[in-house]
Design a protein around this motif. Sequence first.
Motif, PDB file in Angstrom:
ATOM      1  N   THR A  92       3.151   2.484   1.171  1.00 63.18           N
ATOM      2  CA  THR A  92       3.282   2.463   2.636  1.00 63.18           C
ATOM      3  C   THR A  92       3.722   1.104   3.196  1.00 63.18           C
ATOM      4  O   THR A  92       2.904   0.313   3.644  1.00 63.18           O
ATOM      5  CB  THR A  92       1.974   2.919   3.322  1.00 63.18           C
ATOM      6  OG1 THR A  92       1.447   4.055   2.640  1.00 63.18           O
ATOM      7  CG2 THR A  92       2.240   3.311   4.781  1.00 63.18           C
ATOM      8  N   VAL A  93       5.022   0.879   3.158  1.00 65.80           N
ATOM      9  CA  VAL A  93       5.580  -0.373   3.672  1.00 65.80           C
ATOM     10  C   VAL A  93       5.747  -0.262   5.195  1.00 65.80           C
ATOM     11  O   VAL A  93       6.129   0.779   5.719  1.00 65.80           O
ATOM     12  CB  VAL A  93       6.937  -0.677   2.982  1.00 65.80           C
ATOM     13  CG1 VAL A  93       7.496  -2.018   3.468  1.00 65.80           C
ATOM     14  CG2 VAL A  93       6.774  -0.701   1.455  1.00 65.80           C
ATOM     15  N   TYR A  94       5.421  -1.362   5.889  1.00 65.27           N
ATOM     16  CA  TYR A  94       5.532  -1.378   7.354  1.00 65.27           C
ATOM     17  C   TYR A  94       6.038  -2.745   7.790  1.00 65.27           C
ATOM     18  O   TYR A  94       6.163  -3.674   6.984  1.00 65.27           O
ATOM     19  CB  TYR A  94       4.165  -1.074   7.993  1.00 65.27           C
ATOM     20  CG  TYR A  94       3.184  -2.219   7.863  1.00 65.27           C
ATOM     21  CD1 TYR A  94       2.936  -3.086   8.932  1.00 65.27           C
ATOM     22  CD2 TYR A  94       2.538  -2.467   6.651  1.00 65.27           C
ATOM     23  CE1 TYR A  94       2.070  -4.161   8.796  1.00 65.27           C
ATOM     24  CE2 TYR A  94       1.676  -3.536   6.506  1.00 65.27           C
ATOM     25  CZ  TYR A  94       1.439  -4.380   7.578  1.00 65.27           C
ATOM     26  OH  TYR A  94       0.596  -5.452   7.443  1.00 65.27           O
ATOM     27  N   GLY A  95       6.327  -2.874   9.083  1.00 65.37           N
ATOM     28  CA  GLY A  95       6.808  -4.142   9.628  1.00 65.37           C
ATOM     29  C   GLY A  95       8.021  -3.910  10.519  1.00 65.37           C
ATOM     30  O   GLY A  95       8.427  -2.767  10.752  1.00 65.37           O
ATOM     31  N   ASP A 136      -3.013   2.158   1.449  1.00 63.16           N
ATOM     32  CA  ASP A 136      -2.768   0.769   1.086  1.00 63.16           C
ATOM     33  C   ASP A 136      -1.466   0.393   1.780  1.00 63.16           C
ATOM     34  O   ASP A 136      -0.412   0.932   1.460  1.00 63.16           O
ATOM     35  CB  ASP A 136      -2.626   0.675  -0.444  1.00 63.16           C
ATOM     36  CG  ASP A 136      -2.759  -0.751  -0.951  1.00 63.16           C
ATOM     37  OD1 ASP A 136      -2.406  -1.685  -0.212  1.00 63.16           O
ATOM     38  OD2 ASP A 136      -3.200  -0.914  -2.095  1.00 63.16           O
ATOM     39  N   PHE A 137      -1.528  -0.479   2.774  1.00 64.87           N
ATOM     40  CA  PHE A 137      -0.350  -0.839   3.571  1.00 64.87           C
ATOM     41  C   PHE A 137       0.262  -2.143   3.066  1.00 64.87           C
ATOM     42  O   PHE A 137      -0.450  -3.113   2.821  1.00 64.87           O
ATOM     43  CB  PHE A 137      -0.726  -0.983   5.054  1.00 64.87           C
ATOM     44  CG  PHE A 137      -1.214   0.298   5.683  1.00 64.87           C
ATOM     45  CD1 PHE A 137      -0.320   1.306   6.014  1.00 64.87           C
ATOM     46  CD2 PHE A 137      -2.566   0.495   5.928  1.00 64.87           C
ATOM     47  CE1 PHE A 137      -0.759   2.490   6.592  1.00 64.87           C
ATOM     48  CE2 PHE A 137      -3.023   1.681   6.509  1.00 64.87           C
ATOM     49  CZ  PHE A 137      -2.116   2.682   6.841  1.00 64.87           C
ATOM     50  N   THR A 138       1.590  -2.160   2.944  1.00 67.05           N
ATOM     51  CA  THR A 138       2.299  -3.315   2.398  1.00 67.05           C
ATOM     52  C   THR A 138       3.286  -3.841   3.431  1.00 67.05           C
ATOM     53  O   THR A 138       4.172  -3.101   3.867  1.00 67.05           O
ATOM     54  CB  THR A 138       3.091  -2.893   1.135  1.00 67.05           C
ATOM     55  OG1 THR A 138       2.254  -2.093   0.294  1.00 67.05           O
ATOM     56  CG2 THR A 138       3.593  -4.106   0.372  1.00 67.05           C
ATOM     57  N   PHE A 139       3.157  -5.118   3.805  1.00 67.18           N
ATOM     58  CA  PHE A 139       4.096  -5.686   4.765  1.00 67.18           C
ATOM     59  C   PHE A 139       5.453  -5.870   4.094  1.00 67.18           C
ATOM     60  O   PHE A 139       5.551  -6.198   2.915  1.00 67.18           O
ATOM     61  CB  PHE A 139       3.579  -7.020   5.322  1.00 67.18           C
ATOM     62  CG  PHE A 139       4.376  -7.498   6.505  1.00 67.18           C
ATOM     63  CD1 PHE A 139       4.319  -6.832   7.716  1.00 67.18           C
ATOM     64  CD2 PHE A 139       5.208  -8.602   6.403  1.00 67.18           C
ATOM     65  CE1 PHE A 139       5.063  -7.263   8.824  1.00 67.18           C
ATOM     66  CE2 PHE A 139       5.959  -9.042   7.494  1.00 67.18           C
ATOM     67  CZ  PHE A 139       5.884  -8.365   8.704  1.00 67.18           C
ATOM     68  N   VAL A 140       6.517  -5.673   4.855  1.00 64.78           N
ATOM     69  CA  VAL A 140       7.868  -5.613   4.294  1.00 64.78           C
ATOM     70  C   VAL A 140       8.261  -6.890   3.532  1.00 64.78           C
ATOM     71  O   VAL A 140       8.901  -6.819   2.487  1.00 64.78           O
ATOM     72  CB  VAL A 140       8.910  -5.228   5.381  1.00 64.78           C
ATOM     73  CG1 VAL A 140       9.003  -6.284   6.469  1.00 64.78           C
ATOM     74  CG2 VAL A 140      10.264  -4.934   4.755  1.00 64.78           C
ATOM     75  N   SER A 141       7.840  -8.060   4.020  1.00 61.98           N
ATOM     76  CA  SER A 141       8.222  -9.296   3.322  1.00 61.98           C
ATOM     77  C   SER A 141       7.591  -9.379   1.930  1.00 61.98           C
ATOM     78  O   SER A 141       8.163  -9.970   1.006  1.00 61.98           O
ATOM     79  CB  SER A 141       7.849 -10.536   4.145  1.00 61.98           C
ATOM     80  OG  SER A 141       6.456 -10.589   4.366  1.00 61.98           O
ATOM     81  N   ASP A 142       6.408  -8.760   1.762  1.00 65.96           N
ATOM     82  CA  ASP A 142       5.784  -8.716   0.433  1.00 65.96           C
ATOM     83  C   ASP A 142       6.569  -7.798  -0.503  1.00 65.96           C
ATOM     84  O   ASP A 142       6.752  -8.109  -1.687  1.00 65.96           O
ATOM     85  CB  ASP A 142       4.324  -8.264   0.546  1.00 65.96           C
ATOM     86  CG  ASP A 142       3.430  -9.331   1.193  1.00 65.96           C
ATOM     87  OD1 ASP A 142       3.718 -10.528   1.005  1.00 65.96           O
ATOM     88  OD2 ASP A 142       2.463  -8.965   1.883  1.00 65.96           O
ATOM     89  N   ALA A 143       7.057  -6.674   0.036  1.00 71.49           N
ATOM     90  CA  ALA A 143       7.902  -5.771  -0.763  1.00 71.49           C
ATOM     91  C   ALA A 143       9.193  -6.475  -1.191  1.00 71.49           C
ATOM     92  O   ALA A 143       9.679  -6.284  -2.309  1.00 71.49           O
ATOM     93  CB  ALA A 143       8.216  -4.502   0.027  1.00 71.49           C
ATOM     94  N   ILE A 144       9.751  -7.310  -0.308  1.00 75.75           N
ATOM     95  CA  ILE A 144      10.985  -8.052  -0.628  1.00 75.75           C
ATOM     96  C   ILE A 144      10.721  -9.056  -1.744  1.00 75.75           C
ATOM     97  O   ILE A 144      11.502  -9.177  -2.698  1.00 75.75           O
ATOM     98  CB  ILE A 144      11.542  -8.781   0.629  1.00 75.75           C
ATOM     99  CG1 ILE A 144      11.870  -7.792   1.752  1.00 75.75           C
ATOM    100  CG2 ILE A 144      12.761  -9.630   0.262  1.00 75.75           C
ATOM    101  CD1 ILE A 144      12.675  -6.585   1.381  1.00 75.75           C
ATOM    102  N   ALA A 145       9.606  -9.785  -1.648  1.00 74.90           N
ATOM    103  CA  ALA A 145       9.241 -10.755  -2.686  1.00 74.90           C
ATOM    104  C   ALA A 145       9.123 -10.067  -4.051  1.00 74.90           C
ATOM    105  O   ALA A 145       9.556 -10.614  -5.080  1.00 74.90           O
ATOM    106  CB  ALA A 145       7.929 -11.445  -2.331  1.00 74.90           C
ATOM    107  N   ILE A 147       3.392  -1.810  -5.962  1.00 77.46           N
ATOM    108  CA  ILE A 147       3.547  -2.859  -4.961  1.00 77.46           C
ATOM    109  C   ILE A 147       2.756  -2.437  -3.725  1.00 77.46           C
ATOM    110  O   ILE A 147       3.191  -1.583  -2.953  1.00 77.46           O
ATOM    111  CB  ILE A 147       5.043  -3.099  -4.627  1.00 77.46           C
ATOM    112  CG1 ILE A 147       5.836  -3.429  -5.901  1.00 77.46           C
ATOM    113  CG2 ILE A 147       5.183  -4.194  -3.569  1.00 77.46           C
ATOM    114  CD1 ILE A 147       5.353  -4.659  -6.676  1.00 77.46           C
ATOM    115  N   GLY A 148       1.566  -3.029  -3.586  1.00 78.29           N
ATOM    116  CA  GLY A 148       0.682  -2.705  -2.468  1.00 78.29           C
ATOM    117  C   GLY A 148       0.328  -3.950  -1.680  1.00 78.29           C
ATOM    118  O   GLY A 148       0.683  -5.068  -2.064  1.00 78.29           O
TER     119      GLY A 148
END
Length: 315
Positions: A180-183, A216-225, A243-244
Amino acid sequence: MATCVVTGAAGFIGSHLTEALLNRGDRVIGIDEFNDYYDPALKRKNIATAEQNPNFHLIEADIQTLNWIMLLEGVDVVFHQAAQAGVRASWGEGFRLYTERNVNATQILLEAAKQAPSLKRLVFASSSSIYGNAETLPTAETLCPQPVSPYGITKLAGEHLCQLYYQNFNVPVSILRYFTVYGPRQRSDMAFHKFFKAVLEDREISIYGDGQQTRDFTFVSDAIAANLAAASVEAAIGETFNIGGGSRVVLTDVLDTIDQITGKPLRRKHVGNAAGDARHTAADVSKAKQLLGYAPQVSLKEGLAREWEWIQALY
């Protein structure tokens, strides 16, 4: 300077990834067909900054119609972000789009990748939807996938194809299962975007079930990293990573946080459970931490505040 291809480059995650690559000096070929699953005008806004960069080249096309053998000449990394997203729309007549865009398109890309001598990595964007109602929380990558939606089944099929091409033709794949990516730039069919928009328009929001489901929510910049690490770390080849965001949150608590951020309580209406929605998701990210050096940086409250700022500017 690496040469990268980003499929779904005008999408939510794809556009952030494209900008991150351009910011570090890479050359990026972005591919997007701007389909109407949600408003293409939003995708045009997503990609507007990248289009100002001379190192960016946008190709507007369906993945399945391109000459990939030619396209991959001299390409170092492919980030395969393009997909038909959304659990609820994957039932019924819509399913054909999911098999076309999530399975067939991936196979076409992999088929070309096996003949691309310069290719060092193909990073495939998968989803926590492949786990379905996981028996163990937090869930490790070793747990047997049991998707509960047609969407989850097509993402799992894409993963299996990646592994087959790795095992048989040494295509250097790396698979990321997003939780669950958000931002900012989040798709308009996704929950937080809908909730914030409802606040602006003073509308009621529909809560599926009892609101006690967890994510489990994942902020978009963490997904990019995670993408950048998966593209460069040698140990990532042939591997699959969760990737969480590092914390599992009850939906009603998220809604309370949104109330605090906007200063205006959400008007909530409970409706029946949605078919294909997992009850709980939680990522065990220890493998990503160990092999990719992955460490989520953005807390849910901070991430939601950033998305709220973006939503207000957008509308």
